[in-house]
Motif scaffolding. Structure first.
Motif, mmCIF file in Angstrom:
data_model
loop_
_atom_site.group_PDB
_atom_site.id
_atom_site.type_symbol
_atom_site.label_atom_id
_atom_site.label_comp_id
_atom_site.label_asym_id
_atom_site.label_seq_id
_atom_site.Cartn_x
_atom_site.Cartn_y
_atom_site.Cartn_z
ATOM 1 N N GLN A 30 -6.976 6.871 4.036
ATOM 2 C CA GLN A 30 -6.977 7.790 3.091
ATOM 3 C C GLN A 30 -6.532 6.286 1.864
ATOM 4 O O GLN A 30 -5.377 6.779 1.793
ATOM 5 N N MET A 31 -7.075 6.062 1.290
ATOM 6 C CA MET A 31 -6.571 4.985 0.198
ATOM 7 C C MET A 31 -6.923 5.710 -1.232
ATOM 8 O O MET A 31 -7.965 6.040 -1.616
ATOM 9 N N ASN A 32 -5.937 5.375 -1.859
ATOM 10 C CA ASN A 32 -6.026 5.997 -3.620
ATOM 11 C C ASN A 32 -5.812 4.880 -3.827
ATOM 12 O O ASN A 32 -5.159 3.899 -4.432
ATOM 13 N N SER A 33 -5.972 4.930 -5.878
ATOM 14 C CA SER A 33 -5.724 3.768 -6.971
ATOM 15 C C SER A 33 -5.816 2.765 -5.899
ATOM 16 O O SER A 33 -5.495 1.728 -6.131
ATOM 17 N N LEU A 34 -7.158 2.539 -5.688
ATOM 18 C CA LEU A 34 -7.421 1.221 -5.067
ATOM 19 C C LEU A 34 -7.199 -0.183 -5.954
ATOM 20 O O LEU A 34 -7.934 0.364 -7.382
ATOM 21 N N LYS A 35 -7.073 -1.284 -5.886
ATOM 22 C CA LYS A 35 -7.480 -2.114 -6.818
ATOM 23 C C LYS A 35 -8.204 -3.583 -5.740
ATOM 24 O O LYS A 35 -8.398 -3.444 -4.844
ATOM 25 N N PRO A 36 -9.012 -4.562 -7.223
ATOM 26 C CA PRO A 36 -9.415 -5.354 -6.099
ATOM 27 C C PRO A 36 -8.550 -6.122 -5.453
ATOM 28 O O PRO A 36 -9.906 -5.847 -4.363
ATOM 29 N N VAL B 88 1.196 -1.503 -0.171
ATOM 30 C CA VAL B 88 -0.139 -0.196 -0.374
ATOM 31 C C VAL B 88 1.257 1.232 -0.214
ATOM 32 O O VAL B 88 0.364 2.467 -0.263
ATOM 33 N N LYS B 89 1.983 1.198 0.506
ATOM 34 C CA LYS B 89 3.133 2.403 0.145
ATOM 35 C C LYS B 89 3.254 2.984 -1.275
ATOM 36 O O LYS B 89 2.893 2.560 -1.874
ATOM 37 N N GLY B 90 2.552 4.166 -0.930
ATOM 38 C CA GLY B 90 2.487 4.975 -2.459
ATOM 39 C C GLY B 90 1.280 5.147 -1.894
ATOM 40 O O GLY B 90 0.729 6.510 -3.495
ATOM 41 N N ARG B 91 0.098 4.273 -2.089
ATOM 42 C CA ARG B 91 -1.299 4.757 -2.069
ATOM 43 C C ARG B 91 -2.099 4.840 -1.181
ATOM 44 O O ARG B 91 -3.298 5.761 -1.375
ATOM 45 N N PHE B 92 -1.803 4.756 0.061
ATOM 46 C CA PHE B 92 -2.852 4.585 1.370
ATOM 47 C C PHE B 92 -2.048 5.755 2.276
ATOM 48 O O PHE B 92 -0.726 5.970 2.648
ATOM 49 N N THR B 93 -2.411 6.332 3.008
ATOM 50 C CA THR B 93 -1.882 7.671 3.885
ATOM 51 C C THR B 93 -3.204 7.221 5.305
ATOM 52 O O THR B 93 -4.298 7.417 4.870
#
Length: 123
Positions: free
Chosen positions: A82-88, A64-69
């Motif tokens: 905060q979760m961005n660029s979520l994946k299945p 999740v590094k770089g996508r979640f904060t």
């Protein structure tokens, strides 16, 4: 005792974003390090992110590094994810947890848990 209540989960398309919140009550929130964990169907609960009592140190699992904060607002007794660029593959029930002491990744070291919030990412 610390009571934790998560919110903010839901259904989102791949590439989308969600922000999870975890509201704490019962004890002095700033005494606790906070963590986010997740559990997918048929899998073990896994560490996602953690933050120390002041918010000055954060830790993430590699996926999740770089996508979640992770962040916290001690005035509001709340921790966020905060979760961005979520994946299945991010689909899981997400739990927040609290412990006295350092922010660490071992779920067994967290004494207080919320009930979880479902995050589903569609492809």
């Amino acid at each position: 005792q610390v009571q934790l209540v998560e919110s903010g989960g839901g259904l989102v398309q791949a590439g989308g974003s969600l922000r999870l919140s975890c509201a704490a009550s019962g004890r002095t929130f700033s005494n606790y390090a906070m963590g986010w964990f997740r559990q997918a169907p048929g899998k073990e609960r896994e560490f996602v992110a953690a933050i120390n009592w002041s918010g000055s140190s954060t830790y993430y699992t590699d996926s999740v590094k770089g996508r979640f904060t992770i962040s916290r607002d001690n005035a509001k007794n709340t921790v966020y994810l905060q979760m961005n660029s979520l994946k299945p593959e991010d689909t899981a029930v997400y739990y927040c947890a609290a412990r006295r002491g350092a922010a660490i990744s071992a779920a067994t070291e967290y004494a207080h848990w919320g009930q979880g919030t479902q995050v589903t990412v569609s492809s």
